[in-house]
Design a protein around this motif. Sequence first.
Motif, mmCIF file in Angstrom:
data_model
loop_
_atom_site.group_PDB
_atom_site.id
_atom_site.type_symbol
_atom_site.label_atom_id
_atom_site.label_comp_id
_atom_site.label_asym_id
_atom_site.label_seq_id
_atom_site.Cartn_x
_atom_site.Cartn_y
_atom_site.Cartn_z
ATOM 1 N N THR A 94 82.592 24.340 -39.636
ATOM 2 C CA THR A 94 82.022 24.980 -40.412
ATOM 3 C C THR A 94 82.296 23.860 -41.656
ATOM 4 O O THR A 94 80.914 24.212 -42.909
ATOM 5 N N ARG A 96 81.692 20.671 -41.227
ATOM 6 C CA ARG A 96 79.869 20.346 -41.940
ATOM 7 C C ARG A 96 78.756 21.084 -42.168
ATOM 8 O O ARG A 96 77.430 20.902 -42.974
ATOM 9 N N TYR A 97 78.829 22.645 -42.147
ATOM 10 C CA TYR A 97 77.251 23.452 -42.521
ATOM 11 C C TYR A 97 77.523 23.243 -44.102
ATOM 12 O O TYR A 97 76.757 23.748 -44.282
ATOM 13 N N GLY A 101 74.982 22.617 -46.149
ATOM 14 C CA GLY A 101 74.353 22.993 -46.975
ATOM 15 C C GLY A 101 74.097 22.294 -48.550
ATOM 16 O O GLY A 101 73.350 22.646 -49.126
#
Length: 128
Positions: A94, A96-97, A101
């Motif tokens: 999460t 890393r996302y 983003g």
Amino acid sequence: MPHLLIGHTAMVLHYLFFAYVVLGGFLSWRWPRLFWPHLFVAAYALGIVIVDWPCPLTEIENWSRLNTGREVMGSGFIDHHITGSLYPAEHLMTSRYVIAGLVALSYAGAARGLRRRRAARVEGALSG
């Protein structure tokens, strides 16, 4: 003592590198020339995470730890210093996302700023 100072310097540089990877793209909104250095740094950071490229700062920090009688970082800076303190270990993907983003958002903003500057230059050339 010098080994410890070198290790702590490497750790501080690691934190600065991490912060620049995550937030450095936003600096290019104000200073567009910083886009290319950030792209390079972000690509290198991605290579460290995905391809397992070596990180010189990790090597320096581990060298310092070894020479000061401390345990070396087994899996790297992020796992040792950030995972579990900045975010829970079970939310690694999460995080890393979220970082990806933020970088994408910063690049979208940089592209928008570039379009605005170009349009203003064209408008200025047409009216001047």
